[in-house]
Design an enzyme around this catalytic site. Structure first.
Site, PDB file in Angstrom:
ATOM      1  N   THR A  39       0.836  -1.215   0.000  1.00 31.17           N
ATOM      2  CA  THR A  39       0.000   0.000   0.000  1.00 31.17           C
ATOM      3  C   THR A  39       0.871   1.265   0.000  1.00 31.17           C
ATOM      4  OG1 THR A  39      -0.214  -0.305   2.391  1.00 31.17           O
ATOM      5  CG2 THR A  39      -2.104  -0.911   1.053  1.00 31.17           C
ATOM      6  N   PHE A  46      -7.185  -4.980  -0.509  1.00 27.99           N
ATOM      7  CA  PHE A  46      -8.518  -5.466  -0.859  1.00 27.99           C
ATOM      8  C   PHE A  46      -9.564  -5.153   0.195  1.00 27.99           C
ATOM      9  CE2 PHE A  46      -5.757  -7.864  -3.551  1.00 27.99           C
ATOM     10  CZ  PHE A  46      -6.475  -7.989  -4.727  1.00 27.99           C
ATOM     11  N   ARG A  47      -9.167  -5.333   1.466  1.00 22.62           N
ATOM     12  CA  ARG A  47     -10.195  -5.369   2.507  1.00 22.62           C
ATOM     13  C   ARG A  47     -10.315  -4.145   3.398  1.00 22.62           C
ATOM     14  NH1 ARG A  47      -8.672 -10.163   1.173  1.00 22.62           N
ATOM     15  NH2 ARG A  47     -10.235 -11.773   0.892  1.00 22.62           N
ATOM     16  N   ILE A 118       0.655  -9.733  -5.929  1.00 21.99           N
ATOM     17  CA  ILE A 118       0.857 -10.162  -7.312  1.00 21.99           C
ATOM     18  C   ILE A 118       1.569  -9.081  -8.099  1.00 21.99           C
ATOM     19  CG2 ILE A 118      -1.117 -11.739  -7.358  1.00 21.99           C
ATOM     20  CD1 ILE A 118      -2.816  -9.503  -8.547  1.00 21.99           C
ATOM     21  N   ASP A 119       2.246  -8.169  -7.386  1.00 23.57           N
ATOM     22  CA  ASP A 119       2.754  -6.954  -8.031  1.00 23.57           C
ATOM     23  C   ASP A 119       4.235  -6.977  -8.390  1.00 23.57           C
ATOM     24  OD1 ASP A 119       4.032  -6.624  -5.529  1.00 23.57           O
ATOM     25  OD2 ASP A 119       2.336  -5.467  -4.764  1.00 23.57           O
ATOM     26  N   HIS A 134       0.023 -16.170  -4.883  1.00 19.74           N
ATOM     27  CA  HIS A 134      -1.093 -15.869  -5.783  1.00 19.74           C
ATOM     28  C   HIS A 134      -0.655 -15.493  -7.189  1.00 19.74           C
ATOM     29  CE1 HIS A 134      -3.596 -14.930  -1.916  1.00 19.74           C
ATOM     30  NE2 HIS A 134      -3.502 -16.216  -2.159  1.00 19.74           N
ATOM     31  N   SER A 205      -4.362  -9.092   6.994  1.00 16.50           N
ATOM     32  CA  SER A 205      -5.378  -9.252   8.026  1.00 16.50           C
ATOM     33  C   SER A 205      -5.493 -10.712   8.434  1.00 16.50           C
ATOM     34  CB  SER A 205      -6.719  -8.756   7.508  1.00 16.50           C
ATOM     35  OG  SER A 205      -7.002  -9.358   6.261  1.00 16.50           O
TER      36      SER A 205
END
Ligand SMILES: [Zn+2]
Length: 328
Positions: A39, A46-47, A118-119, A134, A205
């Site tokens: 981030t 996502f959450r 996935i970056d 992922h 999380s």
């Protein structure tokens, strides 16, 4: 009570000190990271409140429904419309967290980065020991002929990207909902967790399978959690720090390698992913699994011989100079 004045500040400093200490005394660290690691590079998670699941998808579908196998097969155009706007960030750059982990790996202490992201930012920063649970948006392949494509190819094509060789649909090598994780990735992650003497869980999380379950393979309670919000593991962990991952890691991982760390590096035993070699070939997956495995394999191979070589070199040199002396 004088502690009241600076309560939070001093507690935070104490925790940074404790984490430094834990890292100092560890030889086999495993890092498990989630969206919160990226981030600070400008990639939404996502959450959280501003996360992808809680913001407008820009289509009539919910984000959580779009990132799914069946949806991709049935609506590739809607999938890619969302994907290109919300899931790929080709311009994102590694942040302090990624860079600190590179240092920790080079110091010989960090043996595996297990990531849900996935970056590609860990690799871009220079980390070698990355296990991408992922997948990665940087790898893409034709669903018909298997030809591989980079992220630029996807971004440059309007709508659904098609293979320039056979015309098949190109898909990202990421794990969508309803799809299984690569076996060897999970295997390697568990193996690393079993071997580690310190597990740092950050920016997640801990609600996503299987990341949440890795900690159960630990033979000890040496878990550190760094996350902005609390997780269900907080009380089980040895140390919990509610803060930005990048800021914390930047403070606790020394910028320069100390003598002590250097010694740890040379005496460190087999790195984590050496086991990948045995499991890599057993894969039944049809897609780009080998690429992943080799990435993990490279790690120990690249590190070990390098150390050995330099050792061999110096002894060779000294013996040859000795020989010369003897000659004269
Ligand atoms: Zn093709």
């Amino acid at each position: 009570m004088e502690t009241r004045i600076d309560r939070f500040g001093s507690v935070r400093e104490d925790k940074i000190k404790q984490l430094k200490q834990l890292i100092e005394e560890s030889k086999y660290i495993v890092f498990l990271g989630g969206a919160g690691v990226s981030t600070e590079s400008g990639i939404p998670d996502f959450r959280s409140g501003a996360g992808i699941y809680n913001t407008e998808s820009g289509t009539k579908y919910r984000p959580i429904d779009i990132i799914a196998h069946d949806f991709f097969i049935e609506h590739p155009d809607d999938f890619y419309d969302f994907y290109k706007r919300k899931l790929i960030y080709p311009d994102a750059r590694p942040n302090k967290a990624h860079k600190a982990l590179v240092r920790l790996e080079r110091q010989g202490k960090l043996k595996a980065i297990i990531t849900q992201n996935i970056d590609n930012l860990h690799q871009e920063a220079g980390s070698k020991c990355v296990i991408e649970l992922h997948g990665s948006v940087f790898r893409n392949y034709c669903m018909d002929c298997g030809k591989k494509f980079n992220i630029e190819y996807i971004a440059a094509q309007e709508g659904v990207p098609h293979c320039d060789k056979c015309g098949g649909i190109v898909r990202p090598d990421i794990v969508l909902y309803e799809e299984n994780l690569e076996h060897e990735n999970v295997d390697n992650a568990i193996k690393a967790v079993k071997k580690c003497d310190l597990m740092i869980i950050a920016g997640t999380s801990l609600t996503v399978y299987p990341a949440a379950t890795f900690a159960q393979f630990l033979k000890h309670d040496r878990i550190v959690i760094i996350n902005k919000s609390s997780t269900y593991m907080d009380l089980k962990a040895l140390l919990t720090i509610h803060d930005n991952v990048g800021e914390v890691l930047d403070k606790v991982v020394p910028k320069r390698i100390s003598r002590k760390n250097a010694a740890a590096k040379t005496t460190a035993k087999k790195p984590a992913a050496s086991k990948t070699k045995t499991t890599a070939k057993t894969t039944t997956a049809k897609k780009a699994a080998p690429a992943k495995a080799t990435e993990a394999e490279k790690k120990p191979a690249a590190k070990k011989p390098a150390a050995k070589k330099s050792g061999a070199k110096t002894t060779a040199k000294s013996s040859s100079s000795k020989a010369k002396k003897d000659e004269s």
